[in-house]
Design a protein around this motif. Sequence first.
Motif, PDB file in Angstrom:
ATOM      1  N   ILE A   1       0.936  -1.133   0.218  1.00  0.00           N
ATOM      2  CA  ILE A   1       0.112  -0.047   0.079  1.00  0.00           C
ATOM      3  C   ILE A   1       0.792   1.259   0.117  1.00  0.00           C
ATOM      4  CG2 ILE A   1      -1.799   1.231   1.002  1.00  0.00           C
ATOM      5  CD1 ILE A   1      -2.441  -1.651   0.322  1.00  0.00           C
ATOM      6  N   GLY A   2       0.779   2.001  -0.865  1.00  0.00           N
ATOM      7  CA  GLY A   2       1.540   3.186  -1.080  1.00  0.00           C
ATOM      8  C   GLY A   2       2.344   3.347  -2.589  1.00  0.00           C
ATOM      9  N   GLY A   3       2.344   4.459  -2.915  1.00  0.00           N
ATOM     10  CA  GLY A   3       2.986   4.487  -4.487  1.00  0.00           C
ATOM     11  C   GLY A   3       3.987   5.462  -4.627  1.00  0.00           C
ATOM     12  N   GLY A   4       4.783   5.932  -3.246  1.00  0.00           N
ATOM     13  CA  GLY A   4       5.690   6.773  -3.085  1.00  0.00           C
ATOM     14  C   GLY A   4       7.021   6.095  -3.257  1.00  0.00           C
ATOM     15  N   ASN A   5       8.170   6.608  -3.172  1.00  0.00           N
ATOM     16  CA  ASN A   5       9.270   5.726  -3.169  1.00  0.00           C
ATOM     17  C   ASN A   5       9.639   4.895  -2.336  1.00  0.00           C
ATOM     18  OD1 ASN A   5      10.447   7.583  -5.177  1.00  0.00           O
ATOM     19  ND2 ASN A   5      11.955   8.606  -3.858  1.00  0.00           N
TER      20      ASN A   5
END
Length: 536
Positions: A361-365
């Motif tokens: 879950i999460g599309g940052g670095n």
Amino acid sequence: MLDANMKEQLKQYLGNLREPIELVASLGDDAKSGETRELLEEIAELNDKVSASFDGNDARKPSFEIRRASDHDASVRFAGLPLGHEFTSLVLALLWAGGHPPKVSDEVLSQVRALEGDFAFEMYFSLSCQNCPDVVQALTLLALNNKGVKATLIEGGAFQAEVEQRKVMAVPAVYMNGESFANGRMNVEEILAKLDSNAGARAAEKLNAKKPVEVLVVGGGPAGASAAIYTARKGFSTSIAAERMGGQVMDTMGIENFISVPYTEGPKLAAALERHIAEYDIDVINLQRAERLIKASETGGYHEVVFENGGTLKARSLILTTGARWRQLGVPGESEYAAKGVAYCPHCDGPLYKGKRVAVIGGGNSGVEAAIDLANIVKHVTLVEFADTLRADEVLQKKLRSMKNVDILTSAATTEITGDGEKVNGLRYKNRETDEEQTVELEGVFVQIGLVPNTEWLRDSGLNLTKFGEIEIDHKAATNIPGIFAAGDCTTVPYKQIVIAMGEGSKAGLSAFDFLIRNEAPEEIAQSAQKKAELA
């Protein structure tokens, strides 16, 4: 098993043995047992004080016991091969069994030896887990210095059926006397605190007995270490109180953007910070969770920090560097299945999901990096991002999209993590463009959605906090309360990076120095007031 360089290093280490040790292996006919035999034979060949035998009858195969020849009760057992991150743990176990003293304080060692009771520990680790060595080494130290403690340290990859039977979904995982004892990184002091019911009261008594200092740093990460070093170098009496020395850096695996150091790992950097702190006259007070701040205007003298155990420390100036922690999703199922399929560290727990399906879950670095790492281990990865595009660097996105066993979901709001009562079995999300609810069947969920500042204890302190809980500071790291400064991930400074935290900590230390030299100490104020009263 060991290359020539490792053999030479190990031979030098074994030169520190003070008395004979025995390696007693329990082996089967499998390849891992053959590798274990080879490793133990190689170790025994390096020093005359080491002997190896292969007639053990432990149920776990392969496993081997390291024990003191003169006292078989002083022993520890490894099940599987302690290589990778755990090779250092193996070396330390050999040395400590052979009488080489551990690098802990006399006070801690006395507490270990005075511990009463029978404690049988079983601990599961993975070879890629950077959090596991601390726990492995802590239990080893306990077992080799207290006859009431037995420790079996199990490499989960070698005993996959056992791991699945016990439903171990995150490491390090510790069992005591057959019951779950703890999950996550722990050092020997933390384990002792859980075993010794009077530890908190004794710690509070020690805190209350300490004299006020000129600078108290609260938090032991990069910002806190930098602040303490700078104030100590200025000649001010400095204490640093931390819930965990090293802070969140201890949970960081690869660090490739720390300028002048192309690559290091979090625990190595944390250890370097502690060594640097030790170069100065800084009172380090570990395992202390701050609970309340009382500003000097309320005490009539010093700022005070009250800790969870009831102890209090006083100082003319405070530097708050309590950092941040992983942000939680806050959806049904997350807390219920923590360590049962819900995880926050892909490096530590990824190997436990080999051949399984997981979501990130999460599309940052951090999320994209986690998905890339996991894709090399697990059967399939589903990356779930709330926004309509990924936020990670383009080079990371390109790498992720090139991997065949990865699906990317954008505009997807996670609504629930589902399970069968014992472990995770799926994830539900809503398509934000169509409002359609969908389910993904999987066995693990890795949450990578950013950080939350550790500032809840400051809400009623009078300090100005943002709506996100960050401490508001100015360009000199000063808060709205005179004499109180803050630095690092708990503040409003943008870009939560190690190198920035170090710089901000140094700035806060210099600002505290400037404050102290321009303001009188409480004793001086009292003396001045008394003289004025006498003259009047």
